[in-house]
Design a protein around this motif. Structure first.
Motif, PDB file in Angstrom:
ATOM      1  N   PHE A 324       0.833  -1.202   0.000  1.00 14.07           N
ATOM      2  CA  PHE A 324       0.000   0.000   0.000  1.00 14.07           C
ATOM      3  C   PHE A 324       0.870   1.255   0.000  1.00 14.07           C
ATOM      4  CE2 PHE A 324      -2.001   3.302   2.615  1.00 14.07           C
ATOM      5  CZ  PHE A 324      -3.113   3.588   1.832  1.00 14.07           C
ATOM      6  N   LEU A 327       2.774   1.691  -3.426  1.00 12.10           N
ATOM      7  CA  LEU A 327       1.920   2.209  -4.488  1.00 12.10           C
ATOM      8  C   LEU A 327       1.476   3.629  -4.185  1.00 12.10           C
ATOM      9  CD1 LEU A 327      -0.213  -0.978  -5.206  1.00 12.10           C
ATOM     10  CD2 LEU A 327       1.657  -0.022  -6.559  1.00 12.10           C
ATOM     11  N   GLY A 328       1.138   3.874  -2.929  1.00  5.64           N
ATOM     12  CA  GLY A 328       0.651   5.197  -2.542  1.00  5.64           C
ATOM     13  C   GLY A 328       1.721   6.270  -2.732  1.00  5.64           C
ATOM     14  N   GLY A 331       2.358   6.913  -6.321  1.00  9.37           N
ATOM     15  CA  GLY A 331       1.277   7.714  -6.889  1.00  9.37           C
ATOM     16  C   GLY A 331       1.419   9.179  -6.512  1.00  9.37           C
ATOM     17  N   LEU A 334       4.231  10.780  -8.297  1.00  8.79           N
ATOM     18  CA  LEU A 334       3.921  10.993  -9.704  1.00  8.79           C
ATOM     19  C   LEU A 334       3.244  12.346  -9.911  1.00  8.79           C
ATOM     20  CD1 LEU A 334       4.312   9.398 -12.281  1.00  8.79           C
ATOM     21  CD2 LEU A 334       1.955   8.634 -12.115  1.00  8.79           C
ATOM     22  N   LEU A 335       2.465  12.781  -8.912  1.00  8.44           N
ATOM     23  CA  LEU A 335       1.805  14.085  -9.015  1.00  8.44           C
ATOM     24  C   LEU A 335       2.845  15.202  -9.141  1.00  8.44           C
ATOM     25  CD1 LEU A 335      -1.039  13.766  -6.362  1.00  8.44           C
ATOM     26  CD2 LEU A 335      -1.136  13.387  -8.812  1.00  8.44           C
ATOM     27  N   LEU A 338       5.229  14.294 -12.780  1.00  5.68           N
ATOM     28  CA  LEU A 338       4.594  14.567 -14.060  1.00  5.68           C
ATOM     29  C   LEU A 338       4.799  16.019 -14.496  1.00  5.68           C
ATOM     30  CD1 LEU A 338       3.144  12.701 -15.972  1.00  5.68           C
ATOM     31  CD2 LEU A 338       0.994  13.672 -15.166  1.00  5.68           C
ATOM     32  N   GLY A 383      10.821  13.562   9.181  1.00  4.12           N
ATOM     33  CA  GLY A 383       9.729  12.646   9.467  1.00  4.12           C
ATOM     34  C   GLY A 383       8.407  13.099   8.875  1.00  4.12           C
ATOM     35  N   SER A 384       8.428  14.015   7.895  1.00  2.00           N
ATOM     36  CA  SER A 384       7.159  14.316   7.242  1.00  2.00           C
ATOM     37  C   SER A 384       7.168  13.680   5.862  1.00  2.00           C
ATOM     38  CB  SER A 384       6.927  15.817   7.165  1.00  2.00           C
ATOM     39  OG  SER A 384       7.469  16.317   5.968  1.00  2.00           O
ATOM     40  N   TRP A 427      -2.532  26.065 -25.141  1.00  3.68           N
ATOM     41  CA  TRP A 427      -3.067  24.980 -24.344  1.00  3.68           C
ATOM     42  C   TRP A 427      -3.761  23.965 -25.223  1.00  3.68           C
ATOM     43  CZ3 TRP A 427      -2.497  22.227 -20.333  1.00  3.68           C
ATOM     44  CH2 TRP A 427      -3.531  21.442 -19.833  1.00  3.68           C
ATOM     45  N   VAL A 431      -2.906  20.044 -25.938  1.00  7.03           N
ATOM     46  CA  VAL A 431      -3.818  18.937 -25.664  1.00  7.03           C
ATOM     47  C   VAL A 431      -4.163  18.156 -26.929  1.00  7.03           C
ATOM     48  CG1 VAL A 431      -6.160  18.384 -24.941  1.00  7.03           C
ATOM     49  CG2 VAL A 431      -4.786  19.990 -23.612  1.00  7.03           C
ATOM     50  N   TRP A 435       0.446  16.609 -27.279  1.00 12.67           N
ATOM     51  CA  TRP A 435       0.339  15.507 -26.334  1.00 12.67           C
ATOM     52  C   TRP A 435       0.114  14.164 -27.026  1.00 12.67           C
ATOM     53  CZ3 TRP A 435       1.885  13.949 -21.926  1.00 12.67           C
ATOM     54  CH2 TRP A 435       1.288  12.844 -21.330  1.00 12.67           C
TER      55      TRP A 435
END
Lengths: 518, 353
Positions: A324, A327-328, A331, A334-335, A338, A383-384, A427, A431, A435
């Motif tokens: 968990f 993966l968490g 993820g 990745l924010l 990216l 520790g954060s 933009w 898109v 992209w």
């Protein structure tokens, strides 16, 4: 006549695009490294330099790096000649040869432990010897040297033939024409292997014991066991100095290499009997080289109970939590990865040269040093979770950026221009036109970045809180513990981690042809 | 556009998952050897409405380092298991907040070493050499502390790294007390030449390298109560009348050890943390400690289990003043590391002092 070069304003479009990346680098890389430099020079170096032991550690790290690169180059060269020919399984082996490079270090280390460790199946205990470390280095890095060489060799044919036509003997032609052409590739591959081995952490930590600790391992010991920040920073400084010298050389070579050579020539045909003979030879070599990995898979099914107990073991981080977390965190990272990776690639593509080199730096600094730098620079954030995520993002966004860049460069200019002429705003252009054109490369880059994050070990171990244990840490925790069950649980977790990385790689290979620079 | 939606969804799911932690959970950072009866813990949880979560942070030194490194954003509410050899490091790092538990008055007064009430004693014991009786059946045992470094006993001993392990540190301090500031390094240099093995922590030493666990070292640094524990957990039928291991009480080779509990600064569950400390010092928990962690309870009137008659108290344990430990501990560890791990000569290390 010389036209005066107009210096471009710092904040043109590429500047704006690159600004967030630079800002992130300043906060996540330069400031923490600066803190290391200050503490290292003022307090650490005097302590470290008067202790002959650290000189020995430096010498061993250098020897390990140098030995590994000689070994890899020495074996890659004859192999590359074998790969000039067509034989059964050639393409598969060539493709597979870079896969270990993205395998998490803990998986590889577990593979060795399960084969030639104290509880290994061979009954041969290589734990704590230098042999196992060199083997591991070969397993990791061979593909990095082999693949460029295989691509390069067909390009040698024409110049060699020309030299022969002009009357040179085969030996002389090879010596005067072939070797000089090969040399940059050998040197660049060799220095890459040197960089990775010299700064390696997980494998020497797990397989080498105190005797074969690299500077990176020694840094971790100083920090985790004794909280000796000054000594740890001095060790980081020693490592950084060597890395920077080699890295500079490597980048120079890369520039020279980028010229002229492209694509794989098609392999030469071979008579069936010879093909089979060659296949046996090459396959045999790779089977032995990768035997720790096969063995790991095999041993994972030796004790089925471990597959059940691992998820909820009372004494260790449960596998479910580790999965968990892995993966968490990937993820969440990745924010950050990216936008950073995309902005980096765009800014460099639009001509922001400064960022080009700077952006590569995170691939070359050691994760333990990054962790140490964060502990020094942001004591309030110790520790954060944010710190850990930032470290992950830092260490992996260049992978996305470097995968995206060739795709951007290959984008037909006309299409983008046409969109602009037809009235699409930036933009909308991004898109609807850009992209879709680079999507495949972006996905493979993301897969590469994610694989790197999921297998990350050095920074995780330095910055960890016990409840954040990832799969890597859950494996590490179970090693060196009494009894057979923890060992088999570690094997199971390693196989799970390997499976995750391989699944991502499958994604990666889909866009393989668009990936260029490594 | 698909990508944006996908990312948004991913972010949403992750936030939801990370936020779903329970609010009234108390996290206790412990060393790897921590253990208490599950029923007892469940009973406390029922009565208090506090859920307990135990976080194992490695051996005592490593665990304390983790707490120090995460100062400001504590990784737990309570820390249990740092001992008198590490007490000053914990106090100096200023990671604990004072709590004067009403139960303190029921504890043995000689254990109350912290006058600022930030660390409360929970248990005590003696770090001592243990040996495998089967191995030494027809072989002589060492008689003096220095004998351990003689060729007769080469490659028989496994010890813990004092940098990461509290019994390891206790044993190092015993050698300082026994051989003095100058002599202890010579003793360790001889031990190194004699093939002493150093491992990270107690469980690794005892459960992996000790001959009783299938290792190759019949001498191990452990606790004076370990033989009693061996008997208690023995699965042999019928139960043997004597433990398979025994203490090796060489003069001044054992060390008096007190383990503490403290509330970490910055906890959001102060009330719950205080209740937990009270409970840990209360009679039911204290009487559970001997057979779970194999140390003596700090509470005066707590009864000892029957099996503790096999746990002998060392006749002359080494002692060092707490101030002396606080003042020199880091240097002793550093010098030890240079001699034993890094392989330098005792003389060279002393010369650089």
């Amino acid at each position: 006549m010389q036209t005066p070069r107009t210096s471009r304003p710092l904040l043109n479009l590429p500047g704006w695009l690159g600004l967030p990346v630079l800002l992130f680098l300043a906060l996540a890389l330069f400031y923490p490294l600066g803190r290391i430099l200050v503490l290292g020079f003022t307090e650490g170096l005097p302590v470290a330099l008067t202790n002959p032991y650290y000189g020995l550690r430096l010498a061993w790290s250098l020897a390990y790096g140098l030995g590994s690169s000689l070994l890899c180059v020495g074996l890659a060269l004859p192999l590359a000649y074998a790969f000039r020919y067509r034989f059964p399984g050639r393409d598969f082996l060539l493709g597979f040869s870079t896969v270990p490079f993205v395998l998490p270090t803990l998986v590889v280390a577990m593979g060795f432990l399960s084969l030639v460790g104290p509880k290994g199946v061979l009954g041969l205990n290589l734990y704590g010897t230098a042999w196992v470390l060199f083997w591991a280095s070969l397993l990791y890095n061979l593909g990095l040297v082999l693949r460029p060489l295989v691509a390069l060799l067909p390009a040698l044919q024409t110049p060699l033939a020309a030299a022969r036509t002009l009357g040179a003997s085969p030996l002389r032609a090879y010596w005067r024409v072939g070797v000089p052409l090969l040399l940059p590739a050998l040197l660049s591959g060799g220095s890459l292997v040197f960089l990775y081995s010299f700064t390696s952490f997980g494998v020497p930590l797990l397989l080498g014991g105190p005797r074969w600790a690299t500077l990176e391992v020694e840094t971790y010991y100083a920090l985790a066991q004794r909280l000796a920040f000054p000594e740890a920073t001095a060790l980081v400084l020693m490592q950084l100095a060597v890395t920077l010298v080699v890295l500079t050389g490597y980048l120079r070579l890369q520039e020279r290499l980028a010229l002229g050579i492209g694509g794989y020539g098609s392999p030469l045909p071979l008579a069936p009997r010879q093909a089979v003979g060659l296949a046996l030879l090459v396959w045999g070599f790779f089977l032995v080289l990768y035997s720790p990995l096969w063995n790991l898979l095999w041993r994972a099914f030796e004790r089925p109970a471990a597959w059940l107990s691992v998820w909820n073991s009372p004494d260790f981080t449960p596998g479910s939590l580790a999965l968990f977390n892995t993966l968490g965190f990937a993820g969440l990272a990745l924010l950050l990865v990216l936008p950073l990776g995309v902005l980096y690639a765009y800014a460099v593509w639009r001509g922001y040269r400064l960022l080009d080199g700077l952006g590569l730096l995170p691939l070359m600094v050691s994760p333990v040093a990054i962790g140490l730098g964060y502990l020094l620079a942001y004591p309030g954030w110790r520790g954060s979770l944010l710190i850990l995520i930032a470290a992950y993002a830092l260490l992996s966004y260049p992978l996305l950026g470097r995968a995206l860049l060739p795709a951007l460069r290959a984008m037909p200019k006309g299409v983008v221009e046409a969109a602009r002429v037809l009235g699409a705003g930036p933009w909308r252009r991004f898109v609807r036109v850009e992209w879709p054109l680079v999507q495949k490369a972006a996905f493979s880059g993301m897969a590469l970045a994610l694989a790197a994050i999921m297998g990350e070990f050095g920074a995780t171990l330095t910055l960890q809180r016990p409840e954040w244990a990832t799969l890597s840490l859950a494996i590490y925790e179970r090693l060196g513990r009494p009894g057979a069950l923890p060992f088999y649980e570690a094997v199971v977790l390693a196989v799970v981690l390997m499976g995750l990385s391989m699944a991502l790689l499958a994604l990666l290979e889909r866009g393989f042809r668009q990936r260029g620079e490594f | 556009m698909h990508l944006a939606r996908w990312l948004f969804g991913l972010g949403f799911v992750l936030t939801a998952l990370l936020a779903s932690a329970q609010p009234t959970t108390l996290t206790i950072l412990t060393h790897d050897s921590f253990s208490l009866d599950k029923n007892l813990i469940a009973q406390f949880e029922r009565q208090s409405g506090i859920r307990l979560r135990f976080l194992k942070g490695g051996d005592a030194g490593e665990m304390l380092n983790k707490a120090i490194l995460s100062k400001g954003a504590p990784i737990a509410d309570v820390i249990y298991g740092f001992d008198n050899t590490l007490l000053s490091r914990a106090l100096q790092a200023d990671i604990l907040q004072p709590y004067r538990s009403p139960e303190l008055s029921a504890l043995r007064p000689e254990l109350l070493l912290d006058q600022t009430f930030r660390a409360a004693p929970v248990d005590f014991g003696y770090v001592a050499l243990n040996y495998d009786r089967a191995y030494f059946k027809d072989k002589p045992l060492p008689e003096r502390f220095a004998d351990l470094a003689s060729p007769e006993f080469a490659r028989l001993l496994v010890v813990q790294n004092p940098a990461s392990s509290s019994p390891g540190l206790a044993f190092l301090l015993a050698t300082v007390a026994a051989f003095g500031e100058d002599g202890y390094l010579d003793f360790w240099e001889n031990l190194r030449k004699n093939g002493v093995r150093v491992v990270g922590g107690w469980s690794d030493a005892y459960y992996t390298h000790f001959t009783r666990a299938g290792g190759d070292r019949p001498l191990v640094v452990s606790y004076s109560t370990s033989p009693a524990a061996e008997l208690y957990y023995s699965e042999a039928k019928p139960k043997p009348s004597e433990p398979p291991t025994a203490n090796l009480f060489l003069p001044r080779s054992s060390f008096f050890q007190v383990e503490y509990v403290g509330i970490l600064k910055g906890t959001r569950n102060l009330r719950a943390a205080q209740r937990f400390v009270d409970w840990l010092l209360s009679r039911p928990a204290q009487e559970n400690i001997p057979t779970q962690m194999w140390v003596y309870p700090a509470r005066r009137e707590a009864r000892l289990p029957e099996v503790f008659r096999f746990a002998a108290v060392p006749p002359e344990p080494a002692r060092l003043a707490p101030q002396q430990i606080a003042q020199h501990r880091e240097r002793w560890i550093r010098e030890w590391t240079q001699v034993v791990v890094q392989g330098q000569s005792a003389e060279a290390v002393r010369a650089r002092r």
